[in-house]
Design a protein around this motif. Structure first.
Motif, PDB file in Angstrom:
ATOM      1  N   VAL A   1      -5.072  -2.363  -0.718  1.00  0.00           N
ATOM      2  CA  VAL A   1      -4.407  -3.433  -1.061  1.00  0.00           C
ATOM      3  C   VAL A   1      -4.884  -4.694  -0.368  1.00  0.00           C
ATOM      4  CG1 VAL A   1      -2.179  -4.958  -1.447  1.00  0.00           C
ATOM      5  CG2 VAL A   1      -2.560  -2.211  -2.068  1.00  0.00           C
TER       6      VAL A   1
ATOM      7  N   SER B   1      -4.744  -0.857   3.520  1.00  0.00           N
ATOM      8  CA  SER B   1      -4.427  -2.235   3.186  1.00  0.00           C
ATOM      9  C   SER B   1      -4.727  -3.234   4.253  1.00  0.00           C
ATOM     10  CB  SER B   1      -2.884  -2.633   2.780  1.00  0.00           C
ATOM     11  OG  SER B   1      -2.085  -2.259   3.759  1.00  0.00           O
TER      12      SER B   1
ATOM     13  N   GLY C   1       0.933  -1.107  -0.039  1.00  0.00           N
ATOM     14  CA  GLY C   1      -0.261  -0.043  -0.115  1.00  0.00           C
ATOM     15  C   GLY C   1       0.849   1.358   0.063  1.00  0.00           C
TER      16      GLY C   1
END
Ligand SMILES: [Zn+2]
Length: 418
Positions: free
Chosen positions: A240, A259, A162
Motif C-alpha cells: 500500500v 507499505s 497494509g
C-alpha cells in the motif's frame, strides 16, 4: 537403547506440545474510536486476553522505526484506566513517561482504556492518520503476541492499511508488524494495480483533484523495475502506498514492511505528480533494504530509547542510490536528469568541509542527537558510496557483476522472516 530413548523423547515432545496447546495464547486487540475527529482526540481500548500475570506492564514507543529520533509519544496519552471483564476497576500506576503498570491480579482478560490527543496534521474532520507507534500501547516484553484492531469511524470513512483485513478487524502476527502498518482513515481516493503476482493499492488523501493515472503509472514503473532487480515476486501479496498531499512544505516518507506513507505539498503534486517519484522509489526500495536486509539492531525493535546503528548510510544512502537509479532505468527520469542529480549530490558533498572530520558511520550513530557538531548527511554520502561501490564491482569484474549482485546476495543469504 537408542530406540527406547527415541520413544521417550517422542513421548516428552508430545507431552510438551499438549501442555503448550492447552495454554491459550496471549493476544491483544485494540478498539479505536475516532468518531469525533474535530475534538482532536481519539479513544483507544486495548484488551488483553489469556493473561496469567499478576502485574501487566504496558508502554508506548519512544520512537518510530525509520525515524531515528526520540518522539515521546507518551506525552499524547491521557487518562489511562484499566478494568476487568465485569467492569471492575484495576489499579494503574504510571512508571515513567511511556510505561504504566496495571495490577491485574492474574485475571485472564483486562481492558486498558486511554485517550490520545492527535495533532491537526494527522487528524481533521476529513481523516485520521495512525502511524502506529503514536497510538498503540504494547505489553512490555511481549511484543510477540498477535494484535488486531477495529475502528469506530464517522459516516463514509474507509480504512487504508497494509494490515490483513478479516471483516471489520485488521490483524498482524506481532506488535512490530502491527505498528509497521500505518493506517489512513477517511474519505480517500483508492487506486490499484496488479504486478508480479501482488496487488498494489494507492491511498490518496489530497487537498484537491490530481492526475491519478499518472500516479498509478509512476508507481507501477518503480515497482516493476525494482522487483525485476530482485528477480522474483515481492515478499507480500499486497502493498500500500499511503499518500498525503496537503499544505505541508517539503516532502517526506517512511518505509514499512508492505507499505509506505508519503507526504508531499499538494501544489507540487498538482503541478507534476512525478515530483513524488524520487521519494516513492526510495521508500519502495526500503522494503528490501532496511525492512529485510538490515543491521541486527534494527529489529526486533527496542522502543524504549535510542538504538544507534553505524549502518544508516547503507540503509538510507544506498537506498537513495537505488531509488534514483530506478527512475533513470524506468524512464521517469531522462539520463541527463539522473546525471545532473548525481552531479548535484557530488557537489553537495564536496562543498561540505565536515566530510573531512566526520565519517558516515559516525553520522549514522549521531543522528539521534541532532546537535550542532560537524555534520555529514549519510543520505548524500551514502548515495555516492553506493555509486562508487557499484562502479568498483563493475570494473573489478570486467562488467560481469554489479552492486546489485551483492545486494541480492545479502537478501537471499541473510534475510530471515517474511
Ligand atoms: Zn529512507
Amino acid at each position: 537403547m537408542a530406540r527406547r530413548l527415541a520413544g521417550i523423547f517422542a513421548l516428552l515432545l508430545l507431552a510438551t506440545a499438549t501442555a503448550q496447546d492447552q495454554i491459550p495464547r496471549l493476544a491483544v486487540s485494540y478498539a479505536v474510536d475516532a468518531s469525533a475527529p474535530e475534538s482532536g482526540k481519539i479513544r483507544v481500548a486495548m484488551t488483553i486476553r489469556n493473561n496469567v500475570q499478576d502485574e501487566v506492564k504496558v508502554a508506548i514507543p519512544a520512537w518510530a522505526p525509520g525515524a531515528y529520533r526520540i518522539v515521546k509519544y507518551g506525552r499524547s496519552v491521557w487518562n489511562v484506566e484499566a478494568s476487568g471483564r465485569d467492569g471492575n476497576k484495576l489499579e494503574v500506576m504510571s512508571i515513567d513517561d511511556q510505561t504504566w503498570r496495571v495490577k491485574a491480579g492474574g485475571i485472564d482478560r483486562l481492558t486498558i482504556r486511554y485517550e490520545l490527543s492527535v495533532d491537526k496534521s494527522r487528524m481533521d474532520k476529513d481523516h485520521l492518520f495512525i502511524a502506529g507507534p503514536d497510538t498503540y500501547l504494547y505489553i512490555v516484553d511481549r511484543k510477540d503476541v498477535p494484535c488486531s484492531v477495529g475502528f469506530t469511524l464517522p459516516e463514509g470513512w474507509r480504512v487504508g492499511t497494509g494490515l490483513d483485513a478479516d471483516g471489520p478487524v485488521y490483524k498482524a502476527r506481532d506488535y512490530d508488524t502491527f505498528i509497521d502498518c500505518p493506517t489512513e482513515l477517511g474519505k480517500f481516493e483508492l487506486l490499484s494495480f496488479e504486478a508480479d503476482g501482488a496487488t498494489f493499492d494507492i491511498v490518496i488523501h489530497a487537498k484537491g483533484p490530481l492526475d491519478g493515472e499518472k500516479i498509478v503509472d509512476m508507481c507501477r514503473r518503480i515497482v516493476v523495475t525494482q522487483n525485476r532487480m530482485f528477480g522474483g515476486p515481492p515478499p507480500f501479496k499486497r502493498y500500500v502506498f499511503l499518500y498525503h498531499f496537503k499544505d505541508q512544505t517539503g516532502g517526506r516518507g517512511l518505509e514499512h514492511l508492505n507499505s509506505t506513507d508519503i507526504s508531499m505539498p499538494y501544489a507540487a503534486m498538482k503541478f507534476d505528480p512525478l515530483l513524488a517519484a524520487s521519494v516513492t522509489s526510495h521508500e519502495y526500495f526500503h522494503l528490501w533494504n532496511v525492512k529485510r536486509i538490515r543491521p541486527a539492531e534494527l529489529g526486533p525493535f527496542d522502543y524504549s530509547g535510542i538504538v544507534r546503528s553505524k549502518a544508516l548510510w547503507m540503509c538510507e544512502g544506498v537506498t537513495s542510490y537505488y531509488g534514483d537509479r530506478t527512475l533513470a532505468h524506468c524512464g521517469i527520469w531522462k539520463e541527463q536528469q539522473y546525471l545532473d542529480h548525481l552531479a548535484g549530490e557530488i557537489e553537495t558533498l564536496q562543498n561540505n568541509p565536515d566530510r573531512k572530520v566526520t565519517s558516515v558511520e559516525k553520522a549514522s550513530q549521531n543522528v539521534w542527537d541532532r546537535k550542532d557538531y560537524p555534520r555529514v548527511d549519510y543520505y548524500n554520502k551514502g548515495e555516492l558510496l553506493g555509486l562508487l561501490i557499484d562502479l568498483k564491482v563493475r570494473t573489478a569484474t570486467g562488467g560481469s557483476k554489479t552492486f546489485d549482485d551483492v545486494v541480492r546476495r545479502l537478501y537471499e543469504q541473510y534475510v530471515v522472516g517474511p
